[in-house]
Scaffold this motif. Structure first.
Motif, mmCIF file in Angstrom:
data_model
loop_
_atom_site.group_PDB
_atom_site.id
_atom_site.type_symbol
_atom_site.label_atom_id
_atom_site.label_comp_id
_atom_site.label_asym_id
_atom_site.label_seq_id
_atom_site.Cartn_x
_atom_site.Cartn_y
_atom_site.Cartn_z
ATOM 1 N N GLU A 255 82.736 38.183 17.469
ATOM 2 C CA GLU A 255 82.450 37.245 16.616
ATOM 3 C C GLU A 255 80.953 36.598 16.845
ATOM 4 O OE1 GLU A 255 83.599 32.586 14.903
ATOM 5 O OE2 GLU A 255 84.918 33.774 16.408
ATOM 6 N N VAL A 256 80.063 36.756 15.747
ATOM 7 C CA VAL A 256 78.860 36.281 15.744
ATOM 8 C C VAL A 256 79.034 34.897 15.725
ATOM 9 C CG1 VAL A 256 76.763 36.372 14.763
ATOM 10 C CG2 VAL A 256 78.100 38.366 14.853
ATOM 11 N N THR A 257 78.444 34.308 16.726
ATOM 12 C CA THR A 257 78.382 32.802 16.768
ATOM 13 C C THR A 257 77.002 32.168 16.510
ATOM 14 O OG1 THR A 257 78.034 32.706 19.190
ATOM 15 C CG2 THR A 257 80.518 32.623 18.344
ATOM 16 N N GLY A 258 75.695 32.774 16.557
ATOM 17 C CA GLY A 258 74.602 32.215 16.402
ATOM 18 C C GLY A 258 73.414 33.317 16.412
ATOM 19 N N LEU A 259 72.371 32.582 15.959
ATOM 20 C CA LEU A 259 70.861 33.432 16.167
ATOM 21 C C LEU A 259 69.922 32.795 16.484
ATOM 22 C CD1 LEU A 259 70.908 35.392 12.822
ATOM 23 C CD2 LEU A 259 71.354 36.419 14.830
ATOM 24 N N ASP A 260 68.999 33.233 17.432
ATOM 25 C CA ASP A 260 67.879 32.703 17.656
ATOM 26 C C ASP A 260 66.580 33.537 17.349
ATOM 27 O OD1 ASP A 260 68.931 30.353 19.088
ATOM 28 O OD2 ASP A 260 69.421 31.669 20.861
ATOM 29 N N ILE A 261 65.602 33.224 16.503
ATOM 30 C CA ILE A 261 64.556 33.853 15.992
ATOM 31 C C ILE A 261 63.501 33.126 16.440
ATOM 32 C CG2 ILE A 261 63.466 34.612 13.856
ATOM 33 C CD1 ILE A 261 66.157 34.486 12.661
ATOM 34 N N ASP A 262 62.398 33.967 17.215
ATOM 35 C CA ASP A 262 61.345 33.332 17.694
ATOM 36 C C ASP A 262 60.392 33.065 16.202
ATOM 37 O OD1 ASP A 262 58.080 33.210 18.460
ATOM 38 O OD2 ASP A 262 59.073 33.798 20.337
ATOM 39 N N PRO A 263 59.786 31.741 16.291
ATOM 40 C CA PRO A 263 59.088 31.366 15.065
ATOM 41 C C PRO A 263 58.057 32.070 14.753
ATOM 42 C CG PRO A 263 59.269 29.624 16.523
ATOM 43 C CD PRO A 263 59.967 30.712 17.083
ATOM 44 N N THR A 264 57.383 32.855 15.703
ATOM 45 C CA THR A 264 56.088 33.644 15.645
ATOM 46 C C THR A 264 56.208 34.689 14.509
ATOM 47 O OG1 THR A 264 56.421 34.900 17.538
ATOM 48 C CG2 THR A 264 55.168 32.731 17.727
#
Length: 117
Positions: free
Chosen positions: A58-67
């Protein structure tokens, strides 16, 4: 008298089998709960995008570098997100398989035995 049931010794073996089955069912339930709490992280783009997934997938989250949040790079960002999710899901599948292997070996079952999940 009880020939059809294998005699009294057979009933004792049946009791042991039932107890072992109940223990296995309990351990399977505990493992399912642990896998639902275990989180693995997949990455793409040298860590620019990270996906968190439980060991059950189950996918629980994403972190995306703002750059990388540049409108002209929308397709690249989408590809990186998908790649991170796939990486995390692959790690989750591997973790799940490893935990199942440990459990089956701990119960004295063959390591490649397929259990009901």
């Amino acid at each position: 008298m009880l020939k059809g049931l294998g005699g009294l010794a057979g009933l004792g073996d049946m009791g042991k089998m039932m107890k072992a089955a109940q223990e296995m069912q309990s351990k399977l339930a505990e493992l399912q709960e642990e896998l639902a709490r275990t989180v693995v992280v997949g990455e793409a783009g040298a860590g620019l995008v990270k996906a968190r997934v439980t060991a059950k997938g189950e996918v629980t989250g994403l972190d995306i570098d703002p750059t990388i949040l540049v409108p002209s790079e929308k397709e690249v960002i989408e590809d990186l997100i998908l790649a991170a999710i796939k990486d995390a899901q692959g790690k989750a599948t591997a973790r799940h398989a490893e935990e199942m292997r440990k459990m089956t070996e701990g119960l004295g079952l063959p390591a490649d035995m397929k259990l009901p999940f």
